[in-house]
Design a protein around this motif. Sequence first.
Motif, mmCIF file in Angstrom:
data_model
loop_
_atom_site.group_PDB
_atom_site.id
_atom_site.type_symbol
_atom_site.label_atom_id
_atom_site.label_comp_id
_atom_site.label_asym_id
_atom_site.label_seq_id
_atom_site.Cartn_x
_atom_site.Cartn_y
_atom_site.Cartn_z
ATOM 1 N N UNK B 61 0.800 -1.232 0.000
ATOM 2 C CA UNK B 61 0.000 0.000 0.000
ATOM 3 C C UNK B 61 0.834 1.285 0.000
ATOM 4 N N UNK B 62 1.918 1.295 0.739
ATOM 5 C CA UNK B 62 2.737 2.506 0.859
ATOM 6 C C UNK B 62 4.042 2.159 1.566
ATOM 7 N N UNK B 63 4.859 3.148 1.778
ATOM 8 C CA UNK B 63 6.183 2.867 2.333
ATOM 9 C C UNK B 63 6.173 2.652 3.840
ATOM 10 N N UNK B 64 5.003 2.597 4.437
ATOM 11 C CA UNK B 64 4.937 2.218 5.845
ATOM 12 C C UNK B 64 5.035 0.699 6.009
ATOM 13 N N UNK B 65 4.933 -0.003 4.926
ATOM 14 C CA UNK B 65 4.995 -1.462 4.939
ATOM 15 C C UNK B 65 6.361 -1.909 4.409
ATOM 16 N N UNK B 66 7.001 -2.789 5.190
ATOM 17 C CA UNK B 66 8.305 -3.312 4.779
ATOM 18 C C UNK B 66 8.318 -4.814 4.976
ATOM 19 N N UNK B 67 8.581 -5.540 3.916
ATOM 20 C CA UNK B 67 8.644 -6.999 3.985
ATOM 21 C C UNK B 67 10.071 -7.455 3.736
ATOM 22 N N UNK B 68 10.451 -8.489 4.474
ATOM 23 C CA UNK B 68 11.782 -9.069 4.303
ATOM 24 C C UNK B 68 11.687 -10.577 4.342
ATOM 25 N N UNK B 69 12.664 -11.190 3.717
ATOM 26 C CA UNK B 69 12.767 -12.652 3.760
ATOM 27 C C UNK B 69 14.258 -13.003 3.721
ATOM 28 N N UNK B 70 14.870 -12.768 4.821
ATOM 29 C CA UNK B 70 16.306 -12.996 4.932
ATOM 30 C C UNK B 70 16.611 -14.485 4.848
ATOM 31 N N UNK B 71 17.555 -14.836 3.995
ATOM 32 C CA UNK B 71 17.944 -16.237 3.877
ATOM 33 C C UNK B 71 16.959 -17.091 3.130
ATOM 34 N N UNK B 72 15.898 -16.486 2.651
ATOM 35 C CA UNK B 72 14.928 -17.241 1.869
ATOM 36 C C UNK B 72 14.091 -18.208 2.670
ATOM 37 N N UNK B 73 14.029 -18.025 3.984
ATOM 38 C CA UNK B 73 13.200 -18.932 4.795
ATOM 39 C C UNK B 73 11.966 -18.187 5.267
ATOM 40 N N UNK B 76 9.071 -11.571 7.317
ATOM 41 C CA UNK B 76 8.416 -10.641 8.222
ATOM 42 C C UNK B 76 7.791 -9.509 7.434
ATOM 43 N N UNK B 77 6.707 -8.999 7.958
ATOM 44 C CA UNK B 77 6.026 -7.837 7.380
ATOM 45 C C UNK B 77 5.861 -6.829 8.508
ATOM 46 N N UNK B 78 6.535 -5.707 8.357
ATOM 47 C CA UNK B 78 6.514 -4.678 9.384
ATOM 48 C C UNK B 78 5.661 -3.518 8.924
ATOM 49 N N UNK B 79 4.837 -3.029 9.827
ATOM 50 C CA UNK B 79 4.023 -1.846 9.545
ATOM 51 C C UNK B 79 4.457 -0.767 10.539
ATOM 52 N N UNK B 80 4.970 0.353 9.996
ATOM 53 C CA UNK B 80 5.530 1.390 10.845
ATOM 54 C C UNK B 80 5.424 2.761 10.187
ATOM 55 N N UNK B 81 4.692 3.705 10.757
ATOM 56 C CA UNK B 81 3.780 3.558 11.882
ATOM 57 C C UNK B 81 2.424 3.058 11.404
ATOM 58 N N UNK B 82 1.746 2.315 12.256
ATOM 59 C CA UNK B 82 0.444 1.763 11.864
ATOM 60 C C UNK B 82 -0.633 2.848 11.853
ATOM 61 N N UNK B 83 -1.541 2.725 10.892
ATOM 62 C CA UNK B 83 -2.695 3.599 10.776
ATOM 63 C C UNK B 83 -3.965 2.773 10.911
ATOM 64 N N UNK B 84 -5.079 3.447 11.155
ATOM 65 C CA UNK B 84 -6.348 2.741 11.364
ATOM 66 C C UNK B 84 -6.709 1.859 10.174
#
Lengths: 116, 114
Positions: B61-73, B76-84
């Motif tokens: 949706x926007x740059x408040x969402x960051x997904x990672x998959x370190x090592x291919x296993x 994580x999906x981080x939402x920062x800062x969260x909105x309603x």
Amino acid sequence: AQSVAQPEDQVNVAEGNPLTVKCTYSVSGNPYLFWYVQYPNRGLQFLLKYITGDNLVKGSYGFEAEFNKSQTSFHLKKPSALVSDSALYFCAVSPRDKGGYNKLIFGAGTRLAVHP
Amino acid sequence: EAGVTQFPSHSVIEKGQTVTLRCDPISGHDNLYWYRRVMGKEIKFLLHFVKESKQDESGMPNNRFLAERTGGTYSTLKVQPAELEDSGVYFCASSPIVVNTEAFFGQGTRLTVV
């Protein structure tokens, strides 16, 4: 824009009667077609898929789905409903690409309620 | 064989806080997808990893969402800062890199932002 439509928010059927949950899609080409089911407090479970071949696809728990290319539909059916079939059903399509499956485009879901 | 596992199953946070969702795919599945369902609406694609690489992140949706998959296993999906409007159920799915194979979904994380 690519989309999937499930025109009924809820389908009510009596136990033992046949059921149909409708799905139509607007996706270019010949997409892969899927049905998933979500029981309460559970994840999405795969029911069946259409890749190619026979237009009638059989899946888990006695469900089947009929692919109709001219109507771009993929309706889910079951000859005799069970109370335990009550759940949320999602139709999904995946545009074909050279790598196989890609992202899924889902409908909004149809809640099936089977009454004793 | 263990299925797709998501943590936590529920999360309630205040607007402006940070939340991290985790997904453990089925072992050996190189494809990993994130989806989100907002109340009563369709499940929408967020992004797709092949191993550790982002194949398609067109649904983020926007740059408040960051997904990672370190090592291919796991992912994580981080939402920062969260909105309603970030409230909803976040699903993770995985599949092997094999043609004609369906994706397997986790039970979802229900996120409520208050």
